[in-house]
Design a protein around this motif. Structure first.
Motif, PDB file in Angstrom:
ATOM      1  N   ARG A  29       0.810  -1.224   0.000  1.00  0.00           N
ATOM      2  CA  ARG A  29       0.000   0.000   0.000  1.00  0.00           C
ATOM      3  C   ARG A  29       0.845   1.276   0.000  1.00  0.00           C
ATOM      4  O   ARG A  29       0.286   2.369   0.056  1.00  0.00           O
ATOM      5  CB  ARG A  29      -0.918   0.010   1.229  1.00  0.00           C
ATOM      6  CG  ARG A  29      -2.036  -0.975   1.133  1.00  0.00           C
ATOM      7  CD  ARG A  29      -2.919  -0.907   2.354  1.00  0.00           C
ATOM      8  NE  ARG A  29      -4.042  -1.813   2.220  1.00  0.00           N
ATOM      9  CZ  ARG A  29      -4.805  -2.192   3.235  1.00  0.00           C
ATOM     10  NH1 ARG A  29      -4.560  -1.727   4.455  1.00  0.00           N
ATOM     11  NH2 ARG A  29      -5.805  -3.010   3.045  1.00  0.00           N
ATOM     12  N   TYR A  34       1.967   3.788  -6.431  1.00  0.00           N
ATOM     13  CA  TYR A  34       0.871   4.369  -7.197  1.00  0.00           C
ATOM     14  C   TYR A  34       1.250   5.733  -7.778  1.00  0.00           C
ATOM     15  O   TYR A  34       0.951   6.017  -8.935  1.00  0.00           O
ATOM     16  CB  TYR A  34      -0.372   4.460  -6.302  1.00  0.00           C
ATOM     17  CG  TYR A  34      -0.698   3.101  -5.697  1.00  0.00           C
ATOM     18  CD1 TYR A  34      -1.404   2.154  -6.428  1.00  0.00           C
ATOM     19  CD2 TYR A  34      -0.238   2.741  -4.432  1.00  0.00           C
ATOM     20  CE1 TYR A  34      -1.663   0.897  -5.912  1.00  0.00           C
ATOM     21  CE2 TYR A  34      -0.497   1.480  -3.906  1.00  0.00           C
ATOM     22  CZ  TYR A  34      -1.198   0.564  -4.651  1.00  0.00           C
ATOM     23  OH  TYR A  34      -1.435  -0.683  -4.150  1.00  0.00           O
ATOM     24  N   THR A  35       1.922   6.545  -6.981  1.00  0.00           N
ATOM     25  CA  THR A  35       2.268   7.890  -7.445  1.00  0.00           C
ATOM     26  C   THR A  35       3.549   7.908  -8.263  1.00  0.00           C
ATOM     27  O   THR A  35       3.657   8.675  -9.205  1.00  0.00           O
ATOM     28  CB  THR A  35       2.420   8.860  -6.248  1.00  0.00           C
ATOM     29  OG1 THR A  35       3.444   8.376  -5.380  1.00  0.00           O
ATOM     30  CG2 THR A  35       1.115   9.005  -5.493  1.00  0.00           C
ATOM     31  N   VAL A  39       1.354   2.481 -10.756  1.00  0.00           N
ATOM     32  CA  VAL A  39       0.406   1.384 -10.570  1.00  0.00           C
ATOM     33  C   VAL A  39      -0.976   2.014 -10.370  1.00  0.00           C
ATOM     34  O   VAL A  39      -1.126   2.952  -9.598  1.00  0.00           O
ATOM     35  CB  VAL A  39       0.794   0.510  -9.354  1.00  0.00           C
ATOM     36  CG1 VAL A  39      -0.269  -0.554  -9.089  1.00  0.00           C
ATOM     37  CG2 VAL A  39       2.157  -0.136  -9.567  1.00  0.00           C
ATOM     38  N   ALA A  40      -1.953   1.526 -11.089  1.00  0.00           N
ATOM     39  CA  ALA A  40      -3.317   2.066 -10.983  1.00  0.00           C
ATOM     40  C   ALA A  40      -3.877   1.752  -9.596  1.00  0.00           C
ATOM     41  O   ALA A  40      -3.698   0.652  -9.080  1.00  0.00           O
ATOM     42  CB  ALA A  40      -4.213   1.458 -12.058  1.00  0.00           C
ATOM     43  N   ASP A  41      -4.543   2.725  -9.010  1.00  0.00           N
ATOM     44  CA  ASP A  41      -5.140   2.520  -7.691  1.00  0.00           C
ATOM     45  C   ASP A  41      -6.521   1.901  -7.865  1.00  0.00           C
ATOM     46  O   ASP A  41      -7.548   2.542  -7.660  1.00  0.00           O
ATOM     47  CB  ASP A  41      -5.206   3.849  -6.922  1.00  0.00           C
ATOM     48  CG  ASP A  41      -5.590   3.643  -5.463  1.00  0.00           C
ATOM     49  OD1 ASP A  41      -5.589   2.486  -5.005  1.00  0.00           O
ATOM     50  OD2 ASP A  41      -5.891   4.640  -4.790  1.00  0.00           O
ATOM     51  N   ARG A  46      -4.084  -3.550  -6.889  1.00  0.00           N
ATOM     52  CA  ARG A  46      -3.698  -3.800  -5.493  1.00  0.00           C
ATOM     53  C   ARG A  46      -3.530  -5.301  -5.262  1.00  0.00           C
ATOM     54  O   ARG A  46      -2.602  -5.731  -4.567  1.00  0.00           O
ATOM     55  CB  ARG A  46      -4.720  -3.189  -4.534  1.00  0.00           C
ATOM     56  CG  ARG A  46      -4.624  -1.670  -4.485  1.00  0.00           C
ATOM     57  CD  ARG A  46      -5.458  -1.064  -3.374  1.00  0.00           C
ATOM     58  NE  ARG A  46      -6.868  -1.365  -3.454  1.00  0.00           N
ATOM     59  CZ  ARG A  46      -7.775  -0.626  -4.084  1.00  0.00           C
ATOM     60  NH1 ARG A  46      -7.410   0.488  -4.690  1.00  0.00           N
ATOM     61  NH2 ARG A  46      -9.035  -0.983  -4.097  1.00  0.00           N
TER      62      ARG A  46
END
Length: 177
Positions: A29, A34-35, A39-41, A46
Protein backbone atom coordinates in the motif's frame (compact mmCIF):
# COMPACT_ATOMS: atom_id res chain seq x y z
CA UNK A 1 -17.55 -21.96 28.48
CA UNK A 2 -13.98 -23.19 28.03
CA UNK A 3 -14.92 -24.92 24.77
CA UNK A 4 -16.25 -21.62 23.40
CA UNK A 5 -13.07 -19.82 24.42
CA UNK A 6 -10.99 -22.45 22.63
CA UNK A 7 -13.21 -22.20 19.56
CA UNK A 8 -12.58 -18.48 19.16
CA UNK A 9 -8.94 -18.44 20.21
CA UNK A 10 -6.39 -17.53 17.56
CA UNK A 11 -3.65 -20.09 17.30
CA UNK A 12 0.03 -19.03 17.20
CA UNK A 13 0.43 -20.18 13.58
CA UNK A 14 -2.60 -18.13 12.53
CA UNK A 15 -1.30 -15.09 14.40
CA UNK A 16 2.05 -15.39 12.64
CA UNK A 17 0.37 -15.74 9.24
CA UNK A 18 -1.85 -12.73 9.87
CA UNK A 19 1.09 -10.64 11.09
CA UNK A 20 3.16 -11.56 8.03
CA UNK A 21 0.22 -10.80 5.74
CA UNK A 22 -0.18 -7.39 7.38
CA UNK A 23 3.51 -6.66 6.72
CA UNK A 24 3.07 -7.55 3.02
CA UNK A 25 -0.12 -5.49 2.72
CA UNK A 26 1.41 -2.48 4.46
CA UNK A 27 4.29 -2.47 1.98
CA UNK A 28 2.02 -3.05 -1.03
CA UNK A 29 0.00 0.00 0.00
CA UNK A 30 3.01 2.33 -0.07
CA UNK A 31 1.90 5.42 -2.01
CA UNK A 32 5.09 5.46 -4.13
CA UNK A 33 3.87 2.39 -6.05
CA UNK A 34 0.87 4.37 -7.20
CA UNK A 35 2.27 7.89 -7.44
CA UNK A 36 5.80 7.09 -8.58
CA UNK A 37 5.63 3.81 -10.47
CA UNK A 38 2.20 4.44 -11.95
CA UNK A 39 0.41 1.38 -10.57
CA UNK A 40 -3.32 2.07 -10.98
CA UNK A 41 -5.14 2.52 -7.69
CA UNK A 42 -7.73 -0.15 -8.47
CA UNK A 43 -8.64 -3.35 -6.69
CA UNK A 44 -7.07 -5.54 -9.39
CA UNK A 45 -3.75 -3.66 -9.30
CA UNK A 46 -3.70 -3.80 -5.49
CA UNK A 47 -4.30 -7.57 -5.75
CA UNK A 48 -1.22 -7.76 -7.99
CA UNK A 49 0.96 -5.87 -5.50
CA UNK A 50 -0.36 -7.89 -2.55
CA UNK A 51 0.40 -11.10 -4.43
CA UNK A 52 3.91 -9.95 -5.31
CA UNK A 53 4.72 -9.02 -1.71
CA UNK A 54 3.20 -12.20 -0.28
CA UNK A 55 5.26 -14.19 -2.79
CA UNK A 56 8.46 -12.37 -1.83
CA UNK A 57 7.87 -13.23 1.82
CA UNK A 58 6.80 -16.81 1.06
CA UNK A 59 9.97 -17.37 -0.97
CA UNK A 60 12.16 -15.98 1.80
CA UNK A 61 10.42 -17.98 4.50
CA UNK A 62 10.64 -21.23 2.52
CA UNK A 63 14.41 -20.76 2.36
CA UNK A 64 14.46 -21.42 6.14
CA UNK A 65 13.54 -25.08 5.92
CA UNK A 66 10.69 -26.64 7.91
CA UNK A 67 10.01 -23.75 10.29
CA UNK A 68 10.04 -21.32 7.38
CA UNK A 69 7.76 -23.57 5.32
CA UNK A 70 5.23 -23.55 8.17
CA UNK A 71 5.39 -19.75 8.40
CA UNK A 72 5.07 -19.47 4.61
CA UNK A 73 1.98 -21.70 4.68
CA UNK A 74 0.48 -19.63 7.49
CA UNK A 75 1.07 -16.47 5.45
CA UNK A 76 -0.48 -18.02 2.35
CA UNK A 77 -3.49 -19.20 4.37
CA UNK A 78 -3.94 -15.70 5.82
CA UNK A 79 -3.81 -14.24 2.31
CA UNK A 80 -6.47 -16.62 1.01
CA UNK A 81 -8.64 -15.89 4.06
CA UNK A 82 -8.26 -12.14 3.49
CA UNK A 83 -9.32 -12.55 -0.16
CA UNK A 84 -12.40 -14.49 0.93
CA UNK A 85 -13.23 -11.81 3.50
CA UNK A 86 -12.76 -9.02 0.92
CA UNK A 87 -15.14 -10.72 -1.50
CA UNK A 88 -17.76 -11.00 1.20
CA UNK A 89 -17.31 -7.34 2.14
CA UNK A 90 -17.79 -6.41 -1.51
CA UNK A 91 -21.18 -8.08 -1.29
CA UNK A 92 -20.43 -11.29 -3.17
CA UNK A 93 -23.05 -13.83 -2.12
CA UNK A 94 -22.18 -17.13 -0.46
CA UNK A 95 -23.06 -19.08 -3.58
CA UNK A 96 -20.73 -17.01 -5.77
CA UNK A 97 -17.81 -16.82 -3.31
CA UNK A 98 -16.59 -20.31 -4.18
CA UNK A 99 -16.46 -19.58 -7.91
CA UNK A 100 -14.78 -16.22 -7.40
CA UNK A 101 -12.28 -17.67 -4.93
CA UNK A 102 -11.39 -20.38 -7.45
CA UNK A 103 -10.72 -17.70 -10.08
CA UNK A 104 -8.68 -15.63 -7.64
CA UNK A 105 -6.78 -18.73 -6.57
CA UNK A 106 -5.97 -19.54 -10.19
CA UNK A 107 -4.85 -15.95 -10.77
CA UNK A 108 -2.72 -15.98 -7.61
CA UNK A 109 -1.13 -19.30 -8.54
CA UNK A 110 -0.52 -18.06 -12.08
CA UNK A 111 1.23 -14.94 -10.82
CA UNK A 112 3.36 -16.88 -8.39
CA UNK A 113 4.44 -19.38 -11.04
CA UNK A 114 5.17 -16.49 -13.42
CA UNK A 115 7.20 -14.45 -10.92
CA UNK A 116 9.03 -17.05 -8.83
CA UNK A 117 11.44 -18.42 -11.47
CA UNK A 118 12.75 -15.01 -12.58
CA UNK A 119 12.93 -13.85 -8.96
CA UNK A 120 15.03 -16.91 -8.09
CA UNK A 121 17.18 -16.52 -11.21
CA UNK A 122 17.52 -12.74 -10.91
CA UNK A 123 16.12 -12.34 -14.43
CA UNK A 124 14.90 -8.74 -14.51
CA UNK A 125 13.67 -8.84 -18.11
CA UNK A 126 11.41 -11.88 -17.76
CA UNK A 127 10.10 -10.55 -14.44
CA UNK A 128 9.47 -7.12 -16.02
CA UNK A 129 7.49 -8.79 -18.82
CA UNK A 130 5.23 -10.60 -16.34
CA UNK A 131 4.80 -7.57 -14.10
CA UNK A 132 4.17 -5.32 -17.09
CA UNK A 133 1.42 -7.61 -18.34
CA UNK A 134 -0.24 -8.29 -14.97
CA UNK A 135 0.24 -5.07 -13.00
CA UNK A 136 0.31 -2.48 -15.77
CA UNK A 137 -1.77 -4.34 -18.37
CA UNK A 138 0.93 -3.72 -20.97
CA UNK A 139 2.75 -5.97 -23.42
CA UNK A 140 5.75 -3.64 -23.19
CA UNK A 141 8.30 -5.03 -20.71
CA UNK A 142 9.48 -1.46 -20.06
CA UNK A 143 6.24 -0.88 -18.14
CA UNK A 144 7.33 -3.38 -15.49
CA UNK A 145 11.07 -2.67 -15.31
CA UNK A 146 11.06 -0.37 -12.26
CA UNK A 147 8.79 -2.74 -10.34
CA UNK A 148 10.96 -5.72 -11.38
CA UNK A 149 14.08 -3.92 -10.11
CA UNK A 150 12.28 -3.21 -6.84
CA UNK A 151 11.17 -6.86 -6.50
CA UNK A 152 14.63 -8.24 -7.22
CA UNK A 153 16.23 -5.79 -4.79
CA UNK A 154 13.62 -6.72 -2.15
CA UNK A 155 14.31 -10.41 -2.74
CA UNK A 156 18.01 -9.83 -2.15
CA UNK A 157 17.47 -7.70 0.95
CA UNK A 158 15.02 -10.19 2.47
CA UNK A 159 17.46 -13.04 1.79
CA UNK A 160 20.12 -11.18 3.79
CA UNK A 161 17.86 -10.89 6.85
CA UNK A 162 17.62 -13.38 9.67
CA UNK A 163 14.33 -15.29 9.89
CA UNK A 164 13.19 -13.52 13.06
CA UNK A 165 13.86 -10.10 11.60
CA UNK A 166 12.00 -10.90 8.38
CA UNK A 167 9.05 -12.00 10.51
CA UNK A 168 9.02 -8.70 12.39
CA UNK A 169 10.30 -6.07 9.98
CA UNK A 170 11.07 -7.14 6.41
CA UNK A 171 13.78 -5.07 4.73
CA UNK A 172 11.90 -4.05 1.59
CA UNK A 173 13.80 -2.21 -1.12
CA UNK A 174 13.35 1.47 -1.75
CA UNK A 175 10.69 2.22 -4.35
CA UNK A 176 12.64 4.11 -6.98
CA UNK A 177 10.56 6.29 -9.23
Amino acid sequence: MIMLQNLFRTRPRERLGEALYELAVRQAREPAFYTGLGVADRIDARFELYTLHVLLLVMRLRDEGERGAEAAQALFDAYVSALDHALRELGVGDISVGKKMRKLGEAMYGRMTTYEPPLRAGDAEILATGLGRNVFESDDPAAGRALAAYALDSRSRLAAQAFGEVSRRPDWAEIKT
